[in-house]
Scaffold this active site. Structure first.
Site, PDB file in Angstrom:
ATOM      1  N   ARG A 153       0.832  -1.211   0.000  1.00 57.48           N
ATOM      2  CA  ARG A 153       0.000   0.000   0.000  1.00 57.48           C
ATOM      3  C   ARG A 153       0.865   1.258   0.000  1.00 57.48           C
ATOM      4  NH1 ARG A 153      -5.338   1.528   1.111  1.00 57.48           N
ATOM      5  NH2 ARG A 153      -5.630   3.436   2.318  1.00 57.48           N
TER       6      ARG A 153
ATOM      7  N   GLU B 138     -13.171   4.214  -7.166  1.00 61.68           N
ATOM      8  CA  GLU B 138     -12.941   3.055  -6.304  1.00 61.68           C
ATOM      9  C   GLU B 138     -13.725   1.892  -6.899  1.00 61.68           C
ATOM     10  OE1 GLU B 138     -10.884   1.789  -3.221  1.00 61.68           O
ATOM     11  OE2 GLU B 138     -11.383   3.894  -2.860  1.00 61.68           O
TER      12      GLU B 138
END
Length: 314
Positions: free
Chosen positions: A66, A181
């Site tokens: 991440r 998203e």
């Protein structure tokens, strides 16, 4: 710059557009699409628009993680962007400063017109556009255009302008920031259906910008949004350890109504913890893998309808 007369809002052309992938290095749809477009950008070019694909966090992409030091998508604070640079800073803060120089400065007339920031979620959210201001008529009109273009497929709009829960995103450098998203997709994994859904939404978004720049007027419209209300953490013991999981009847039910008294969590010994709120909410980012470190099981939202004025280019 925008002005309004005859109830039509006039907005400057969106001539400079960026597409960010790899803000989180293990969210593979954006990483892969942007890498593809960096090799051959024909698919994302439109008349009167300069579109730049860009990998925002290359070290995290390389490691398929991440982030390296800190979350890049929380790093674009005034403090970080104004701190004197240097190797002593966390990698993502250095990167935020570089991105702000290239695509900003944030809040200035020189900033890019539009930045699309591509993300994946492990939650069952489907396709979600993220809006940062209910007064951004350009983005509202774009999102309305996308929703109509992909129908009957679904694309929902998440509005986050909560004073405490809004965060300093990489896309916030632009005049018109757009988050995208798409899920569910595990971290570090590329799923073809999620990849294609993201690609199609970007196509329609760029088509909208081209039409707007060519002078098309977009009539007033309404857009259903889900406004962020509250962040809900997992139940914890006195030492901060999680003691319950998302309840099976809530798991994978992003965007579905959660009513007072509905099951919310299930403890490890099988007890049910019920939602104690005063009204029906619509949870999303349910059990998102990346949010365990942020003490978040899901966010609650309220369903609203926003009205966007008619727009055309100035």
């Amino acid at each position: 710059m925008s002005s309004s007369y005859n109830n039509t809002v006039h907005i400057n052309e969106a001539r400079r557009v960026a597409i960010f992938g790899g803000t989180h290095g293990n969210e593979m749809s954006g990483v892969t699409l942007v890498s593809l477009w960096m090799k051959n950008s024909t698919e994302i070019q439109r008349k009167r628009v300069e579109t730049k694909p860009f990998i925002t966090n290359p070290k995290a992409v390389e490691k398929c993680t991440r982030y390296v030091d800190t979350d890049l998508n929380r790093a674009f604070t005034p403090e970080n962007l104004s701190t004197p640079g240097g190797g002593h800073l966390p990698y993502e803060v250095q990167r935020a400063q570089d991105i702000n120089r290239m695509f900003g400065p944030k809040g200035s007339p020189d900033a890019y017109d539009v930045i699309f920031d591509l993300h994946n979620t492990t939650s069952n959210m489907g396709c979600t556009l993220i809006l940062e201001s209910s007064n951004d008529y350009f983005n509202l009109q774009m999102m309305n255009y996308i929703k109509k273009a992909i129908a009957p497929a679904s694309c929902l709009v998440l509005l986050n302008e909560h004073p405490l829960l809004k965060y300093s995103t990489s896309r916030s450098v632009a005049k018109h920031p757009v988050g995208l998203e798409v899920g569910p997709q595990p971290q570090g994994v590329l799923r073809s259906n999620i990849f294609e859904a993201m690609r199609v939404i970007l196509k329609h978004a760029l088509d909208f910008i081209e039409l707007f720049n060519e002078g098309m007027e977009f009539s007033p419209c309404t857009v259903e949004v889900f406004r962020v209300l509250e962040r809900i953490d997992y139940p914890r013991d006195a030492n901060g350890n999680i003691i319950a999981m998302v309840h099976p009847t809530l798991q994978d039910c992003d965007w579905e109504p959660l009513n007072p008294g509905d099951p919310m969590f299930q403890t490890f010994d099988g007890k049910t913890i019920h939602y104690q709120g005063s009204c029906t909410v619509y949870p999303t980012f349910i059990n998102e893998a990346a949010y365990y470190e942020k003490q978040q099981a899901f966010v609650t939202t309220r369903r609203e309808t926003l009205v966007a004025s008619s727009i055309r280019k100035a």
